[in-house]
Design an enzyme around this catalytic site. Structure first.
Site, short mmCIF file in Angstrom:
data_model
loop_
_atom_site.label_atom_id
_atom_site.label_comp_id
_atom_site.label_asym_id
_atom_site.label_seq_id
_atom_site.Cartn_x
_atom_site.Cartn_y
_atom_site.Cartn_z
N GLY A 61 0.84 -1.18 0.00
CA GLY A 61 0.00 0.00 0.00
C GLY A 61 0.87 1.24 0.00
N PRO B 219 2.67 4.84 0.96
CA PRO B 219 3.34 5.21 2.20
C PRO B 219 2.35 5.81 3.21
CG PRO B 219 4.52 6.09 0.31
CD PRO B 219 3.25 5.49 -0.21
N GLY B 220 2.50 5.47 4.45
CA GLY B 220 1.69 6.08 5.50
C GLY B 220 0.29 5.51 5.65
N THR B 221 0.02 4.39 4.99
CA THR B 221 -1.32 3.81 5.10
C THR B 221 -1.44 2.90 6.32
OG1 THR B 221 -0.58 2.22 3.46
CG2 THR B 221 -2.06 3.92 2.70
N GLY B 222 -0.35 2.74 7.07
CA GLY B 222 -0.45 1.98 8.32
C GLY B 222 0.03 0.54 8.22
N THR C 177 3.15 -0.61 8.87
CA THR C 177 3.94 -0.90 10.06
C THR C 177 3.02 -1.07 11.26
OG1 THR C 177 5.61 0.54 9.11
CG2 THR C 177 5.93 -0.13 11.39
N HIS D 96 -13.71 9.34 -15.15
CA HIS D 96 -12.97 8.23 -15.77
C HIS D 96 -13.46 6.89 -15.20
CE1 HIS D 96 -9.12 6.39 -17.37
NE2 HIS D 96 -9.51 5.48 -16.49
N GLU D 97 -13.51 6.81 -13.88
CA GLU D 97 -13.94 5.55 -13.26
C GLU D 97 -15.42 5.28 -13.52
OE1 GLU D 97 -11.73 3.57 -12.40
OE2 GLU D 97 -10.09 5.03 -12.34
N HIS E 176 -15.70 3.52 -16.81
CA HIS E 176 -15.46 2.08 -16.72
C HIS E 176 -16.68 1.36 -16.15
CE1 HIS E 176 -11.25 2.01 -17.78
NE2 HIS E 176 -10.88 2.78 -16.78
P1 ADP Z 1 3.40 2.70 6.56
O1 ADP Z 1 4.17 1.65 7.28
O2 ADP Z 1 2.30 2.14 5.70
O3 ADP Z 1 4.22 3.69 5.81
P2 ADP Z 1 2.81 3.53 9.23
O4 ADP Z 1 2.26 2.30 9.81
O5 ADP Z 1 4.22 3.86 9.55
O6 ADP Z 1 2.61 3.56 7.67
O7 ADP Z 1 1.86 4.75 9.66
C1 ADP Z 1 2.37 5.89 10.29
C2 ADP Z 1 1.39 6.42 11.32
O8 ADP Z 1 0.21 6.88 10.70
C3 ADP Z 1 0.93 5.39 12.31
O9 ADP Z 1 1.82 5.23 13.37
C4 ADP Z 1 -0.40 5.98 12.78
O10 ADP Z 1 -0.22 6.96 13.74
C5 ADP Z 1 -0.91 6.64 11.53
N1 ADP Z 1 -1.84 5.77 10.81
C6 ADP Z 1 -1.69 5.25 9.57
N2 ADP Z 1 -2.77 4.52 9.21
C7 ADP Z 1 -3.63 4.56 10.26
C8 ADP Z 1 -4.91 3.98 10.51
N3 ADP Z 1 -5.53 3.21 9.60
N4 ADP Z 1 -5.48 4.22 11.70
C9 ADP Z 1 -4.88 4.98 12.61
N5 ADP Z 1 -3.67 5.55 12.44
C10 ADP Z 1 -3.03 5.36 11.28
ZN ZN Z 2 -8.97 3.54 -16.24
#
Ligand code: ADP
Ligand code: ZN
Length: 571
Positions: free
Chosen positions: A188, A190-193, A195, A409-410, A413
């Site tokens: 996914g 970056p930053g989608t959670g 980790t 666009h979507e 489709h």
């Molecule tokens: P990734 O590993 O996908 O880059 P991280 O897990 O490091 O993202 O996410 C960084 C921070 O963003 C998390 O520690 C949290 O605070 C916040 N975060 C991301 N997704 C969520 C979520 N679905 N619910 C709550 N907090 C989230």
């Molecule tokens: Zn398309």
């Protein structure tokens, strides 16, 4: 074995090379320092001084002092008078006075450099051998996370629920001879959670969490990465059950480009060590390796083979519902009176990490002012700060125009799929980008079949190109975008097989173009067919423009539509 000895040689070679470079640099500096400097008598010096010809004098406690004439840059030296008033004298004559440490103490510098080099090397070694970022007693050192700390992403949580249960009770599964995945990949943006999710898995199962990053292994000496991987697994095994988390797995397991068999020795060895370790642990040992990547498509196929990372779970960008939940979660222990409903709406393309950052930024602003609450105004300012911080890194501009374009666009489709392939399931349409598709995407699932008819292949092409058709229809032929490149690729693949492999085009007839080499005919026929289908699709969408409009508007409002919602809009 032989390979191992090689790598040790390489290590020593590296150390020697660096030491040699160090010595060379030092000798160079030394030689320059020791350039012969012309000596001038003190009497001559004093004469020049009185005439104002001396520009700069470097005082020291050595036998000689150095100086420069006004007119030239060269250094000269003269006897050190060692007079207490000498400096004052010089200053009064407008000479720049420097205080040198005298001649450089070479022994000291060389000894210091060697000490520094030794420290750097031992540091690197021990660092490399102990998996960095791994706490010695991870269970205690790391805050426990649970699925409650992760808002939204229900699908992803569901798809790892059984792995968590397996981690918690491996006996339960081994009794039935059930085999659980040894590795799973979270993919996914970056930053989608991702980790967070891995940590929550460990937390839910109450097992230790070990983390490393693939990028830590890059640019290490050959053999070190592999040793580190083995060390990591040893530690995890020692604690019985564990989640081993490898962030940025793509740094290790990137697809090899054809022909470069040499590749990166270090990376390959590390990857091999990882795969060996993974196939090494017995089925139900209670260890799961969770890897994360932003780019699933770049991963080496070797990683995805059965028995390795054979389960892939998408951790999606949050849609409006998930965004509301994430904002609520991170606002929980804060005095927030801002309208989170509104902020959930206005944060399209924000990842979980960005939403967390947004609330945090707003809290900081509110705290600075000391008003007691986090208000919409604080959020407003924090919003631009967050956006500016991310804009450079990834392309998360909240451009309404782009969002509108994606929606049409979507919608194109989805509508085409509904109209021409009614037997297909359109499971989901969304304008939230995923790590697979740019912009949004439309999940169109054809029924399972042995054969496809000529008409069905044409219909597939129509659905693929309908996104571009919608763009042209709504925004004009000058404003079509690059968003359709993936669609065009897929449509072309179908057309090529239709004509060159299945013999479905009259002009070309029953010829297999794959065995005919390069063929201008094939391109001509494909083009003619595409043009025809494109015009048909354009016509189809313009005949149903009210429906297209309805779907696009619904997408702009809700961002994600399921099949039931789509049917309702079309009916
Ligand atoms: P990734 O590993 O996908 O880059 P991280 O897990 O490091 O993202 O996410 C960084 C921070 O963003 C998390 O520690 C949290 O605070 C916040 N975060 C991301 N997704 C969520 C979520 N679905 N619910 C709550 N907090 C989230
Ligand atoms: Zn398309």
């Amino acid at each position: 074995m032989v390979k191992n000895r090689d790598s040790r040689n390489f290590n020593i070679f590296g150390v020697v090379a660096i030491l040699a470079a160090l010595v060379a640099v030092l000798v160079g500096v030394y030689m320059r320092e020791r350039q012969p400097i012309q000596q001038i008598s003190f009497g001559h010096f004093m004469e020049s001084l009185s005439r104002g010809e001396i520009a700069e004098v470097t005082l020291s406690d050595q036998a000689h002092i150095r100086f420069r004439f006004e007119a030239e840059g060269l250094q000269y030296m003269t006897n050190n008078p060692r007079r207490d008033t000498f400096k004052e004298e010089l200053l009064l004559s407008n000479v720049a006075v420097l205080e040198g440490a005298g001649s450089i103490n070479w022994q000291l510098i060389i000894i210091l450099s060697i000490v520094v080099a030794a420290i750097v090397f031992t540091r690197r070694k021990s660092n490399a051998l102990a998996p960095a970022t791994v706490a010695i007693n991870p269970a205690e050192a790391i805050k426990k996370y649970s699925f409650a700390d992760m808002a939204g992403n229900e699908e992803a949580k569901e798809s790892v629920a059984d792995v968590v249960d397996f981690l918690a009770n491996p006996e339960k599964y081994s009794k039935y001879g059930a085999r659980m995945p040894r590795g799973l990949i979270l993919h996914g943006m970056p930053g989608t959670g991702k980790t967070l999710m891995a940590k929550a898995m460990a937390g839910e199962a109450e097992v230790p969490f070990y983390a490393v990053s693939g990028s830590d292994f890059v640019q290490m000496y050959v053999g070190v990465g592999a040793a580190r991987v083995r060390e990591l697994f040893k530690k995890a095994r020692a604690s019985g059950k564990a989640v081993i988390f490898i962030d940025e797995i793509d740094a290790l397991g990137k697809k090899r480009s054809n022909g470069t068999s040499g590749g990166n020795d270090e990376r390959d060895q590390t990857l091999n060590a990882l795969l060996t370790e993974m196939s090494g642990f017995t089925e139900n040992e209670g260890i799961v390796v969770v890897a994360a990547t932003n780019r699933l498509d770049t991963l080496d196929d070797a990683l995805l083979r059965p028995g390795r990372f054979d389960r892939q779970v998408e951790v999606a960008m949050p849609d409006i519902n998930a965004r509301r939940q994430i904002l609520k979660l991170h606002g929980e222990n804060k005095p927030i009176i801002a309208n989170l409903e509104k902020w959930a709406r206005d944060t399209v393309f924000f990842s979980g990490a960005m939403l967390e950052g947004l609330i945090n930024e707003a809290a900081i602003l509110a705290a600075k002012e000391g008003a007691g609450h986090i208000t919409d105004n604080d959020m407003e300012r924090a919003y631009y700060i967050t956006l500016a911080g991310y804009e450079k890194k990834d392309r998360t501009t909240l451009r309404q125009q782009e969002r509108r374009l994606t929606a049409y666009h979507e919608a194109g489709h989805a509508l085409a799929a509904k109209l021409v392939t009614p037997e297909n399931t359109v499971a989901k349409v969304t304008i939230i980008p995923s790590s697979k598709g740019v912009g949004g995407f439309c999940v169109n699932i054809p029924p399972e079949k042995m054969y496809y008819t000529k008409q069905e292949l044409e219909q597939q092409i129509i659905v693929h190109i309908a996104g571009r058709c919608a763009e042209e229809l709504v925004f004009g032929s000058e404003n079509i975008t690059t968003g359709a490149s993936n669609d065009i690729e897929k449509a072309t693949r179908v057309a090529k097989r239709y004509i060159g492999q299945y013999g479905m085009c009259k002009e070309v007839g029953l010829l297999d173009m794959r065995s005919m080499g390069r063929n201008a005919n094939l391109i001509q026929s494909c083009k003619r067919m595409m043009d025809q289908l494109y015009n048909d699709t354009l016509q189809l969408l313009s005949d149903n423009q009210d429906k297209l409009e309805a779907i696009a508007l619904a997408l702009l409002e809700k961002e994600t539509l399921d099949e039931a919602a789509l049917d309702l809009l079309i009916a």
